[in-house]
Design an enzyme around this catalytic site. Structure first.
Site, PDB file in Angstrom:
ATOM      1  N   LYS A 110       0.820  -1.213   0.000  1.00  0.00           N
ATOM      2  CA  LYS A 110       0.000   0.000   0.000  1.00  0.00           C
ATOM      3  C   LYS A 110       0.859   1.271   0.000  1.00  0.00           C
ATOM      4  O   LYS A 110       0.417   2.315  -0.462  1.00  0.00           O
ATOM      5  CB  LYS A 110      -0.919   0.038   1.221  1.00  0.00           C
ATOM      6  CG  LYS A 110      -1.782  -1.202   1.442  1.00  0.00           C
ATOM      7  CD  LYS A 110      -3.000  -1.223   0.570  1.00  0.00           C
ATOM      8  CE  LYS A 110      -4.100  -2.190   0.959  1.00  0.00           C
ATOM      9  NZ  LYS A 110      -3.765  -3.587   1.191  1.00  0.00           N
TER      10      LYS A 110
HETATM   11  C1  LIG Z   1      -4.456  -4.737   0.804  1.00  0.00           C
HETATM   12  C2  LIG Z   1      -3.722  -6.009   0.876  1.00  0.00           C
HETATM   13  C3  LIG Z   1      -4.031  -7.077   0.034  1.00  0.00           C
HETATM   14  C4  LIG Z   1      -5.196  -7.031  -0.946  1.00  0.00           C
HETATM   15  O1  LIG Z   1      -4.989  -6.063  -1.942  1.00  0.00           O
HETATM   16  P1  LIG Z   1      -6.217  -5.538  -2.827  1.00  0.00           P
HETATM   17  O2  LIG Z   1      -5.635  -4.516  -3.724  1.00  0.00           O
HETATM   18  O3  LIG Z   1      -7.207  -4.965  -1.867  1.00  0.00           O
HETATM   19  O4  LIG Z   1      -6.780  -6.707  -3.544  1.00  0.00           O
HETATM   20  C5  LIG Z   1      -3.246  -8.218   0.100  1.00  0.00           C
HETATM   21  N1  LIG Z   1      -2.231  -8.307   0.978  1.00  0.00           N
HETATM   22  C6  LIG Z   1      -1.906  -7.313   1.804  1.00  0.00           C
HETATM   23  C7  LIG Z   1      -0.774  -7.484   2.741  1.00  0.00           C
HETATM   24  C8  LIG Z   1      -2.632  -6.123   1.783  1.00  0.00           C
HETATM   25  O5  LIG Z   1      -2.306  -5.125   2.610  1.00  0.00           O
END
Ligand SMILES: *Cc1c(COP(=O)(O)O)cnc(C)c1O
Length: 458
Positions: A110
């Protein structure tokens, strides 16, 4: 470049407007009218990450930022990612590679999007003098990334709702320990889907939305999707721009949807593989055509514990050939529990995506297996991805699995699997000593609104 809503009833916006608003006023999600073809695929190998980012993102931002502004934002954003490669590609086994997206300040992928959009928000708000209130819902990683990226940024207040008791201690502390006055962590009674539903309620209340200058940075924000396109290109460049598969641990469908944009731009992506844990609505929907909401079962990969996958609406919009009326109808049906995907759209989706799901025991077993085979510790989300990828390996086609978080962000699951508690990297030492600041709030829209009005710093 112009952006349109998946539900067809919101104003057409430019990049900056789509970024600042997050969710469209008709409840839909913004998408570019057309996806630009990327020219210069073969020139990318060996370039710094920031340079690839500039080339990939530039066509999407249009007139919203000058080249110098965009370059400056990218440089500042990615200076905060500790690894020189930013998104290093590590080999797990012959033909199987791990794209490590966890070297940023909050140890999850993120950071790649959030660090960049914080910089872009700052430029846009300085220019307009506008003040905004960002409200976000998080299963853990979005919230920590948002608070870390926006703390101390002028003209912005950030409120993050997370499900009380359902995020890891590291995630919680990353949200509750920053002491900047403009960031506020809210522990909501309920699940992530409750937080996400309250967020949608806030956005759909246009009076409140305008009163506080509401903006969203959840994974539905188009600017975040754009930032996530970049690492599909850097990974493809490292492997020689030949056809390859990507396996993506998936929850809200943002990361994998970025992969489908990369493919539409011309990246040599053959299959995009949706990897889910036991909360497998996407896997079931791609299998049966029935998108039905079940109950969330908490898992050791909590960032994927969802039943309503917001960005899937974008994939549906494309699969329905841009038929906004059809999408509006499906989303109305979703409020009653689910919908059936039309045969034509299901076929279109299956041309884009394949899927797999793994149960908890398999996730733990995969963390152990990879430890034995390579010496590396995987976070449970990445382990879900690796387990599904291994079901889909094909000789001669490289597989890239996205490693979405650092193992130290989910130490309990990793310890349960391999008996070793992964330590935090040096830049995060001290997290467990800092005081926490958090507000408990009921799963109630009126309570949330008054809290936001009261706590805003402007
Ligand atoms: C947010 C997240 C996901 C999922 O990602 P999306 O874009 O919502 O599908 C998977 N793994 C981790 C560690 C995350 O923080």
């Amino acid at each position: 470049m112009r952006y349109v809503s998946t539900r067809g009833q919101a104003p057409v916006l430019n990049f900056e407007q789509a970024m600042l608003s997050g969710l469209a006023r008709d409840g839909g999600l913004y998408l570019p009218e057309t996806v630009p073809a990327f020219s210069g695929l073969d020139d990318l190998d060996g370039l710094p990450y920031a340079e690839v980012a500039f080339r990939v993102i530039r066509p999407f931002t249009g007139e919203s930022f000058t080249d110098a502004e965009l370059r400056g934002a990218i440089d500042r954003a990615y200076a905060r990612i500790e690894h020189a490669a930013k998104a290093p590609l590590v080999q797990l086994a012959p033909g199987h590679h791990l794209l490590e997206l966890f070297h940023g300040p909050t140890l999850a992928f993120k950071d790649f999007a959030m660090q960049l959009i914080a910089q872009l928000f700052e430029i846009a708000l300085k220019r307009s003098g506008q003040r905004i209130t960002i409200v976000g819902a998080t299963s853990g990683d979005t919230g920590s990334a948002a608070i870390e990226a926006f703390r101390g940024i002028d003209n912005v207040d950030v409120f993050i709702m997370f499900p009380h008791g359902r995020v890891s201690e590291v995630q919680r502390r990353q949200m509750t320990t920053p002491d900047a006055a403009n960031v506020h962590a809210l522990a909501v009674s309920g699940h992530f889907d409750d937080c996400q539903a309250r967020l949608k309620d806030l956005f759909n209340d246009h009076g409140f939305r305008d009163q506080v200058g509401l903006a969203g940075v959840n994974s539905i924000n188009w600017a975040r999707v754009v930032a996530q396109i970049v690492y599909y290109f850097t990974a493809a460049a490292s492997l020689g721009m030949r056809e390859m598969d990507f396996c993506v641990p998936t929850g809200n469908f943002g990361d994998i949807f970025a992969g489908s944009i990369a493919r539409a731009m011309g990246a040599p992506i053959r299959r995009l593989i949706v990897a889910t844990n036991q909360n497998d609505i996407l896997h079931r929907a791609l299998g049966s055509g029935e998108y039905r909401i079940g109950t969330v079962e908490p898992s050791i990969s909590p960032s994927m514990d969802i039943q309503v996958s917001s960005n899937f609406e974008r994939a549906l919009y494309w699969a329905y050939g841009g038929d906004a009326a059809a999408i509006t109808q499906l989303m109305d049906e979703l409020k009653q529990g689910g919908f059936t995907i039309s045969q034509g759209a299901l076929q279109a989706l299956r041309e884009q995506y394949v899927s797999g799901r793994v149960a908890e025991a398999e996730t733990l077993a995969m963390i152990r297996t990879i430890r034995e085979e390579t010496g590396e510790a995987l976070c449970p989300h990445s382990a879900v991805g690796v387990a599904v990828a291994r079901q889909h390996l094909e000789p001669g086609v490289p597989m890239v699995t996205l490693a979405t978080a650092h193992p130290a962000k989910f130490p309990d699951a990793v310890e349960q699997a391999i008996g070793i508690r992964p330590g935090l990297p040096p830049h995060m030492a001290g997290l467990f000593d800092l005081p926490e600041r958090v507000t408990r709030v009921e799963n109630d829209i009126a309570a949330l609104k008054s809290l936001i009005l009261e706590r805003r710093t402007h």
